[in-house]
Motif scaffolding. Sequence first.
Motif, PDB file in Angstrom:
ATOM      1  N   LYS A 166      28.514  22.884  29.668  1.00  0.00           N
ATOM      2  CA  LYS A 166      29.315  24.010  30.166  1.00  0.00           C
ATOM      3  C   LYS A 166      30.637  23.490  30.717  1.00  0.00           C
ATOM      4  CE  LYS A 166      27.756  27.785  32.190  1.00  0.00           C
ATOM      5  NZ  LYS A 166      27.208  28.755  33.157  1.00  0.00           N
ATOM      6  N   SER A 167      31.715  24.170  30.376  1.00  0.00           N
ATOM      7  CA  SER A 167      33.027  23.770  30.884  1.00  0.00           C
ATOM      8  C   SER A 167      33.845  25.017  31.177  1.00  0.00           C
ATOM      9  CB  SER A 167      33.751  22.880  29.875  1.00  0.00           C
ATOM     10  OG  SER A 167      33.934  23.553  28.655  1.00  0.00           O
ATOM     11  N   TYR A 168      34.900  24.821  31.973  1.00  0.00           N
ATOM     12  CA  TYR A 168      35.762  25.915  32.392  1.00  0.00           C
ATOM     13  C   TYR A 168      37.184  25.596  31.942  1.00  0.00           C
ATOM     14  CZ  TYR A 168      31.634  26.823  35.173  1.00  0.00           C
ATOM     15  OH  TYR A 168      30.340  27.053  35.560  1.00  0.00           O
ATOM     16  N   LYS A 169      37.642  26.356  30.981  1.00  0.00           N
ATOM     17  CA  LYS A 169      38.931  26.109  30.346  1.00  0.00           C
ATOM     18  C   LYS A 169      39.991  27.009  30.973  1.00  0.00           C
ATOM     19  CE  LYS A 169      38.666  25.534  25.981  1.00  0.00           C
ATOM     20  NZ  LYS A 169      38.503  25.803  24.530  1.00  0.00           N
ATOM     21  N   ILE A 170      41.134  26.424  31.301  1.00  0.00           N
ATOM     22  CA  ILE A 170      42.232  27.180  31.887  1.00  0.00           C
ATOM     23  C   ILE A 170      43.181  27.630  30.788  1.00  0.00           C
ATOM     24  CG2 ILE A 170      44.092  27.180  33.579  1.00  0.00           C
ATOM     25  CD1 ILE A 170      41.300  26.752  34.752  1.00  0.00           C
ATOM     26  N   ILE A 171      43.346  28.937  30.628  1.00  0.00           N
ATOM     27  CA  ILE A 171      44.257  29.502  29.639  1.00  0.00           C
ATOM     28  C   ILE A 171      45.459  30.086  30.378  1.00  0.00           C
ATOM     29  CG2 ILE A 171      44.562  31.123  27.740  1.00  0.00           C
ATOM     30  CD1 ILE A 171      42.543  28.856  27.195  1.00  0.00           C
ATOM     31  N   ALA A 172      46.627  29.522  30.112  1.00  0.00           N
ATOM     32  CA  ALA A 172      47.852  29.951  30.807  1.00  0.00           C
ATOM     33  C   ALA A 172      48.754  30.733  29.868  1.00  0.00           C
ATOM     34  CB  ALA A 172      48.589  28.743  31.375  1.00  0.00           C
ATOM     35  N   GLY A 173      48.192  31.718  29.212  1.00  0.00           N
ATOM     36  CA  GLY A 173      48.965  32.551  28.292  1.00  0.00           C
ATOM     37  C   GLY A 173      48.346  32.575  26.912  1.00  0.00           C
ATOM     38  N   SER A 174      48.289  33.755  26.317  1.00  0.00           N
ATOM     39  CA  SER A 174      47.728  33.938  24.984  1.00  0.00           C
ATOM     40  C   SER A 174      48.718  34.742  24.149  1.00  0.00           C
ATOM     41  CB  SER A 174      46.381  34.666  25.079  1.00  0.00           C
ATOM     42  OG  SER A 174      45.730  34.713  23.826  1.00  0.00           O
ATOM     43  N   PHE A 175      49.043  34.250  22.940  1.00  0.00           N
ATOM     44  CA  PHE A 175      50.139  34.820  22.158  1.00  0.00           C
ATOM     45  C   PHE A 175      49.740  34.959  20.688  1.00  0.00           C
ATOM     46  CE2 PHE A 175      51.599  32.087  25.570  1.00  0.00           C
ATOM     47  CZ  PHE A 175      52.509  32.871  26.260  1.00  0.00           C
ATOM     48  N   GLN A 176      50.363  35.896  20.003  1.00  0.00           N
ATOM     49  CA  GLN A 176      50.174  36.013  18.558  1.00  0.00           C
ATOM     50  C   GLN A 176      51.176  35.157  17.791  1.00  0.00           C
ATOM     51  OE1 GLN A 176      49.956  40.509  18.286  1.00  0.00           O
ATOM     52  NE2 GLN A 176      48.148  39.995  17.091  1.00  0.00           N
ATOM     53  N   ALA A 194      44.877  28.565  40.630  1.00  0.00           N
ATOM     54  CA  ALA A 194      45.691  28.959  41.785  1.00  0.00           C
ATOM     55  C   ALA A 194      47.008  28.201  41.813  1.00  0.00           C
ATOM     56  CB  ALA A 194      44.910  28.713  43.074  1.00  0.00           C
ATOM     57  N   HIS A 195      46.964  26.908  41.455  1.00  0.00           N
ATOM     58  CA  HIS A 195      48.168  26.092  41.426  1.00  0.00           C
ATOM     59  C   HIS A 195      49.137  26.598  40.361  1.00  0.00           C
ATOM     60  CE1 HIS A 195      49.967  21.741  41.174  1.00  0.00           C
ATOM     61  NE2 HIS A 195      50.810  22.616  41.670  1.00  0.00           N
ATOM     62  N   LEU A 196      48.598  26.966  39.202  1.00  0.00           N
ATOM     63  CA  LEU A 196      49.425  27.489  38.119  1.00  0.00           C
ATOM     64  C   LEU A 196      50.102  28.802  38.530  1.00  0.00           C
ATOM     65  CD1 LEU A 196      47.024  26.691  35.177  1.00  0.00           C
ATOM     66  CD2 LEU A 196      49.392  25.924  35.289  1.00  0.00           C
ATOM     67  N   LYS A 197      49.342  29.690  39.152  1.00  0.00           N
ATOM     68  CA  LYS A 197      49.908  30.974  39.567  1.00  0.00           C
ATOM     69  C   LYS A 197      50.983  30.781  40.630  1.00  0.00           C
ATOM     70  CE  LYS A 197      46.058  33.978  38.298  1.00  0.00           C
ATOM     71  NZ  LYS A 197      45.066  34.970  38.750  1.00  0.00           N
ATOM     72  N   LYS A 198      50.750  29.825  41.524  1.00  0.00           N
ATOM     73  CA  LYS A 198      51.741  29.525  42.547  1.00  0.00           C
ATOM     74  C   LYS A 198      53.011  28.963  41.936  1.00  0.00           C
ATOM     75  CE  LYS A 198      52.214  27.157  47.003  1.00  0.00           C
ATOM     76  NZ  LYS A 198      51.548  26.270  47.996  1.00  0.00           N
ATOM     77  N   SER A 199      52.878  28.324  40.774  1.00  0.00           N
ATOM     78  CA  SER A 199      54.026  27.734  40.080  1.00  0.00           C
ATOM     79  C   SER A 199      54.745  28.733  39.190  1.00  0.00           C
ATOM     80  CB  SER A 199      53.572  26.527  39.246  1.00  0.00           C
ATOM     81  OG  SER A 199      53.019  25.524  40.075  1.00  0.00           O
ATOM     82  N   GLY A 200      54.292  29.988  39.202  1.00  0.00           N
ATOM     83  CA  GLY A 200      55.000  31.030  38.469  1.00  0.00           C
ATOM     84  C   GLY A 200      54.332  31.501  37.194  1.00  0.00           C
ATOM     85  N   PHE A 201      53.170  30.937  36.839  1.00  0.00           N
ATOM     86  CA  PHE A 201      52.458  31.343  35.620  1.00  0.00           C
ATOM     87  C   PHE A 201      51.393  32.373  36.011  1.00  0.00           C
ATOM     88  CE2 PHE A 201      53.919  26.968  35.013  1.00  0.00           C
ATOM     89  CZ  PHE A 201      54.715  27.119  33.883  1.00  0.00           C
ATOM     90  N   LYS A 202      51.692  33.638  35.792  1.00  0.00           N
ATOM     91  CA  LYS A 202      50.844  34.705  36.305  1.00  0.00           C
ATOM     92  C   LYS A 202      49.681  35.073  35.361  1.00  0.00           C
ATOM     93  CE  LYS A 202      53.541  35.004  39.852  1.00  0.00           C
ATOM     94  NZ  LYS A 202      53.101  34.397  41.123  1.00  0.00           N
ATOM     95  N   ASP A 203      49.891  34.924  34.056  1.00  0.00           N
ATOM     96  CA  ASP A 203      48.877  35.349  33.084  1.00  0.00           C
ATOM     97  C   ASP A 203      47.892  34.214  32.808  1.00  0.00           C
ATOM     98  OD1 ASP A 203      50.996  33.963  31.973  1.00  0.00           O
ATOM     99  OD2 ASP A 203      50.887  34.977  30.039  1.00  0.00           O
ATOM    100  N   VAL A 204      47.221  33.766  33.869  1.00  0.00           N
ATOM    101  CA  VAL A 204      46.274  32.642  33.778  1.00  0.00           C
ATOM    102  C   VAL A 204      44.863  33.163  33.963  1.00  0.00           C
ATOM    103  CG1 VAL A 204      45.655  30.382  34.703  1.00  0.00           C
ATOM    104  CG2 VAL A 204      48.043  31.129  34.772  1.00  0.00           C
ATOM    105  N   PHE A 205      43.931  32.647  33.159  1.00  0.00           N
ATOM    106  CA  PHE A 205      42.522  33.022  33.353  1.00  0.00           C
ATOM    107  C   PHE A 205      41.623  31.845  32.997  1.00  0.00           C
ATOM    108  CE2 PHE A 205      43.668  34.286  29.041  1.00  0.00           C
ATOM    109  CZ  PHE A 205      42.582  33.881  28.262  1.00  0.00           C
ATOM    110  N   ILE A 206      40.381  31.933  33.415  1.00  0.00           N
ATOM    111  CA  ILE A 206      39.406  30.890  33.161  1.00  0.00           C
ATOM    112  C   ILE A 206      38.481  31.356  32.043  1.00  0.00           C
ATOM    113  CG2 ILE A 206      37.455  29.578  34.091  1.00  0.00           C
ATOM    114  CD1 ILE A 206      38.779  29.757  36.834  1.00  0.00           C
ATOM    115  N   LEU A 207      38.283  30.497  31.043  1.00  0.00           N
ATOM    116  CA  LEU A 207      37.390  30.781  29.935  1.00  0.00           C
ATOM    117  C   LEU A 207      36.185  29.841  30.046  1.00  0.00           C
ATOM    118  CD1 LEU A 207      37.290  32.542  27.335  1.00  0.00           C
ATOM    119  CD2 LEU A 207      38.248  30.590  26.118  1.00  0.00           C
ATOM    120  N   THR A 208      35.005  30.404  30.196  1.00  0.00           N
ATOM    121  CA  THR A 208      33.800  29.594  30.368  1.00  0.00           C
ATOM    122  C   THR A 208      33.154  29.294  29.013  1.00  0.00           C
ATOM    123  OG1 THR A 208      33.383  30.648  32.491  1.00  0.00           O
ATOM    124  CG2 THR A 208      31.546  29.469  31.493  1.00  0.00           C
TER     125      THR A 208
END
Length: 271
Positions: A197-207, A257-271
Amino acid sequence: MKLYLDPGHGGKDPGAEGNGLREKDITLDIAMRLRDILLNDYEKVEVKLSRTSDVTKSLSARSSEANAWGADLYLSIHMNAADRSACGYEDYIYSGLSNSSKAANYQKIIHDEVIKMNRLKDRGLKKANFHVLRETTMPALLTENGFISNSQDAVLMKQPSWRQNVAQGHANGLAIAFQLQKKKNYSPVPTIPIPGKSYKIIAGSFQSFDNAKNRVTALQAKGFKALVETANISGDIWYRAQAGVFSNRENAEQRMAHLKKSGFKDVFILT
């Protein structure tokens, strides 16, 4: 070195299909990764792609474009298909060439390097009368990176880390074949797999791949290691900016949290 890089198929021509995959998507993803490795890591490299999106393009248009551009090598990326038992990696040069030709020399070097990285059965070095090998005026190589019809090969194809490693194997071979020099401050893309099991940080998803690559560049500029990975969502290909993988959920949340503080708002965790 001037490389004409050809992701096989595209648009109305999906190529081989199987195990929830389409050849045209995998070839484009590997080619774009290979382009980025070459341009980011090596000096005096030019890369022209036959396509950078899901468009239809004829074989004659591809070979003519490469000839007009004056490429040093034509490299076509493909995935194979046959009965379900067939598996592994193989590559091709034009059947009319001798084993001492420049193309054969490049083939041997690149083959050996790709095999080190792709975890596939070695099916050997081959020759064929394919259009892009026959109608190009420069040495040409076509690589078949596993069988999309084989369930075990397909499992690998679905992994972004595997596609990155395949691209890296091609890049390593090209670097040896053309004696490419590394840039002084190149930064290799992280591709370390984490088991279980791992937790992947996604900082934006685009087409758009280019939009995802721009996000990765922005992340790297602020000190975050990042890479582009692809995801098949309801039949559509999306490009995600991955900014870390953790085996511990708390560490993943701290990174988010560090990413969002740095200005990247569209961040989520993918398990």
